[in-house]
Write a protein that holds these residues in place. Sequence first.
Motif, short mmCIF file in Angstrom:
data_model
loop_
_atom_site.label_atom_id
_atom_site.label_comp_id
_atom_site.label_asym_id
_atom_site.label_seq_id
_atom_site.Cartn_x
_atom_site.Cartn_y
_atom_site.Cartn_z
N GLU A 1 -48.27 -28.01 14.50
CA GLU A 1 -48.33 -26.61 14.90
C GLU A 1 -49.69 -26.21 15.46
O GLU A 1 -49.77 -25.44 16.41
CB GLU A 1 -48.01 -25.71 13.71
CG GLU A 1 -46.57 -25.75 13.29
CD GLU A 1 -46.30 -24.86 12.09
OE1 GLU A 1 -47.11 -23.96 11.81
OE2 GLU A 1 -45.27 -25.07 11.44
N TYR B 1 -50.29 -23.84 18.76
CA TYR B 1 -50.83 -22.49 18.68
C TYR B 1 -52.08 -22.34 19.55
O TYR B 1 -52.29 -21.33 20.20
CB TYR B 1 -51.16 -22.11 17.23
CG TYR B 1 -49.94 -21.83 16.40
CD1 TYR B 1 -48.89 -21.06 16.89
CD2 TYR B 1 -49.83 -22.33 15.12
CE1 TYR B 1 -47.77 -20.80 16.12
CE2 TYR B 1 -48.71 -22.08 14.34
CZ TYR B 1 -47.68 -21.31 14.85
OH TYR B 1 -46.58 -21.06 14.09
N LYS C 1 -43.83 -14.07 21.71
CA LYS C 1 -43.65 -13.80 20.29
C LYS C 1 -42.51 -12.81 20.08
O LYS C 1 -42.41 -11.80 20.78
CB LYS C 1 -44.94 -13.25 19.70
CG LYS C 1 -45.06 -13.45 18.23
CD LYS C 1 -46.48 -13.23 17.77
CE LYS C 1 -46.58 -13.64 16.31
NZ LYS C 1 -47.91 -13.39 15.78
N GLY D 1 -41.23 -10.79 16.86
CA GLY D 1 -41.59 -10.53 15.47
C GLY D 1 -42.77 -11.39 15.08
O GLY D 1 -43.80 -11.36 15.74
N ASN D 2 -42.59 -12.20 14.06
CA ASN D 2 -43.66 -13.11 13.63
C ASN D 2 -43.46 -14.54 14.11
O ASN D 2 -44.21 -15.43 13.72
CB ASN D 2 -43.75 -13.11 12.10
CG ASN D 2 -44.28 -11.80 11.56
OD1 ASN D 2 -45.10 -11.15 12.21
ND2 ASN D 2 -43.82 -11.41 10.39
N SER D 3 -42.46 -14.75 14.95
CA SER D 3 -42.14 -16.11 15.40
C SER D 3 -42.47 -16.30 16.88
O SER D 3 -42.24 -15.41 17.70
CB SER D 3 -40.65 -16.39 15.21
OG SER D 3 -40.30 -16.28 13.86
N TRP D 4 -43.00 -17.47 17.20
CA TRP D 4 -43.23 -17.83 18.59
C TRP D 4 -41.97 -18.47 19.14
O TRP D 4 -41.31 -19.26 18.46
CB TRP D 4 -44.39 -18.81 18.70
CG TRP D 4 -45.70 -18.13 18.58
CD1 TRP D 4 -46.48 -18.05 17.46
CD2 TRP D 4 -46.38 -17.39 19.59
NE1 TRP D 4 -47.60 -17.33 17.72
CE2 TRP D 4 -47.57 -16.90 19.03
CE3 TRP D 4 -46.09 -17.09 20.92
CZ2 TRP D 4 -48.48 -16.14 19.76
CZ3 TRP D 4 -46.99 -16.33 21.64
CH2 TRP D 4 -48.17 -15.87 21.06
N ARG D 5 -41.63 -18.12 20.38
CA ARG D 5 -40.44 -18.67 21.05
C ARG D 5 -40.86 -19.38 22.32
O ARG D 5 -41.80 -18.98 23.01
CB ARG D 5 -39.46 -17.55 21.42
CG ARG D 5 -39.01 -16.72 20.25
CD ARG D 5 -38.21 -17.53 19.28
NE ARG D 5 -37.82 -16.69 18.15
CZ ARG D 5 -37.05 -17.07 17.20
NH1 ARG D 5 -36.55 -18.27 17.20
NH2 ARG D 5 -36.76 -16.26 16.21
#
Length: 52
Positions: free
Chosen positions: A5, A9, A21, A23-27
Amino acid sequence: MKVTERPLYRLVQERKLPAFKVGNSWRFLREDLARWISVQSREASTPDREHN
């Protein structure tokens, strides 16, 4: 992609890897990643013109 990760990042933060992003997730869009991988592959296989 077989990477941890942390490097992902870092690339996202440096805007070198296409992502967004939710919410709190990366796509990551599959098409964007395929294009990015293709470009990286071409750049890696292109001889460095500065040394010619």
